[in-house]
Design a protein around this motif. Sequence first.
Motif, PDB file in Angstrom:
ATOM      1  N   TYR A  48       0.830  -1.208   0.000  1.00 47.26           N
ATOM      2  CA  TYR A  48       0.000   0.000   0.000  1.00 47.26           C
ATOM      3  C   TYR A  48       0.867   1.262   0.000  1.00 47.26           C
ATOM      4  O   TYR A  48       0.351   2.357   0.213  1.00 47.26           O
ATOM      5  CB  TYR A  48      -0.906   0.026   1.238  1.00 47.26           C
ATOM      6  N   THR A  49       2.166   1.112  -0.205  1.00 45.79           N
ATOM      7  CA  THR A  49       3.053   2.276  -0.152  1.00 45.79           C
ATOM      8  C   THR A  49       3.005   3.056  -1.463  1.00 45.79           C
ATOM      9  O   THR A  49       2.484   2.580  -2.471  1.00 45.79           O
ATOM     10  CB  THR A  49       4.506   1.857   0.145  1.00 45.79           C
ATOM     11  N   CYS A  95       1.757  -3.735   3.753  1.00 40.90           N
ATOM     12  CA  CYS A  95       2.764  -2.703   3.999  1.00 40.90           C
ATOM     13  C   CYS A  95       2.195  -1.327   3.705  1.00 40.90           C
ATOM     14  O   CYS A  95       1.788  -1.029   2.574  1.00 40.90           O
ATOM     15  CB  CYS A  95       4.001  -2.944   3.135  1.00 40.90           C
ATOM     16  N   THR A  96       2.147  -0.477   4.722  1.00 38.66           N
ATOM     17  CA  THR A  96       1.616   0.879   4.595  1.00 38.66           C
ATOM     18  C   THR A  96       2.755   1.898   4.587  1.00 38.66           C
ATOM     19  O   THR A  96       3.900   1.582   4.889  1.00 38.66           O
ATOM     20  CB  THR A  96       0.640   1.192   5.733  1.00 38.66           C
ATOM     21  N   MET A 130       5.348  -1.251   8.030  1.00 41.36           N
ATOM     22  CA  MET A 130       5.708  -0.118   7.172  1.00 41.36           C
ATOM     23  C   MET A 130       7.013  -0.316   6.423  1.00 41.36           C
ATOM     24  O   MET A 130       7.430   0.573   5.678  1.00 41.36           O
ATOM     25  CB  MET A 130       5.813   1.158   8.022  1.00 41.36           C
ATOM     26  N   THR A 131       7.661  -1.468   6.592  1.00 40.37           N
ATOM     27  CA  THR A 131       9.004  -1.628   6.028  1.00 40.37           C
ATOM     28  C   THR A 131       9.168  -2.856   5.138  1.00 40.37           C
ATOM     29  O   THR A 131      10.268  -3.115   4.650  1.00 40.37           O
ATOM     30  CB  THR A 131      10.059  -1.689   7.155  1.00 40.37           C
ATOM     31  N   GLY A 132       8.104  -3.596   4.913  1.00 40.22           N
ATOM     32  CA  GLY A 132       8.223  -4.824   4.128  1.00 40.22           C
ATOM     33  C   GLY A 132       8.436  -4.599   2.643  1.00 40.22           C
ATOM     34  O   GLY A 132       8.931  -5.475   1.932  1.00 40.22           O
ATOM     35  N   MET A 133       8.048  -3.421   2.165  1.00 39.84           N
ATOM     36  CA  MET A 133       8.216  -3.068   0.753  1.00 39.84           C
ATOM     37  C   MET A 133       8.797  -1.661   0.653  1.00 39.84           C
ATOM     38  O   MET A 133       8.474  -0.813   1.488  1.00 39.84           O
ATOM     39  CB  MET A 133       6.876  -3.129   0.024  1.00 39.84           C
TER      40      MET A 133
END
Length: 245
Positions: free
Chosen positions: A108-109, A160-161, A185-188
């Motif tokens: 979702y980033t 992932c936000t 927040m860091t997976g992508m």
Amino acid sequence: MTVHAIIGGTGLTELPGLTLLEAIPMQTPYGPPSADIVRGEYAGREVLFLARHGHPHRVPPHQVNYRANLWALKRAGAQAVIAVNAVGGIHSTMGAGHLCVPHQLIDYTYGRDHTFFEGDIEHVTHVDFSYPYDEPLRQRLIAGLAAERYLFSSHGVYGCTQGPRLETVAEIARMERDGCDIVGMTGMPEAVLARELELPYACLALVVNPAAGKSSGVITMAEIEAALAEGIVKVRAVLARALAG
């Protein structure tokens, strides 16, 4: 013998039996990584560590230089990457302290530098990302969790936000409808950059708080920090098992 890199917090370099050998400053075509790469030896194997948010912890998730981090690790000799991520729990089984080895993710980033294949390139490259995590590496983490007899989930969908703010109740409700079990927040783009570099990559996620709307109270940093301090002990034990296996 595979050289494993671990991306996470600085506390992960405190594995029992780990000998720290050197800190390696790196420069990359994409700028500086979050921190020096720390090289160590564990059970006769070379291990690399990188503090994703810097040392001290000061780089927010949306400003992490993911390309520099992954490029630097590969240049330093990494052949596989284990990512440790603090996450919120969406699924009812994912309470604080729970550990999860996700098998899928939803991104979702926005606005992050998410590929090496851009700019002055000879041809367009599309990597297969159907299964974002390396299955043999996932199984090593699962075996480590089982050996330690911790409560864990061997599957899960990581949403992932963007961050650095936490999510709204409505956003978490949408993510739950999408099938997400945990939120971080860091997976992508970390996972896909590893794929582009042909580095096997898996995630060990530590739930440090219920996601928005999944508890009766508000989420506090004190709550998150307490769960992180307690959970990192479990993470170290699992990593020790996985690296020695």
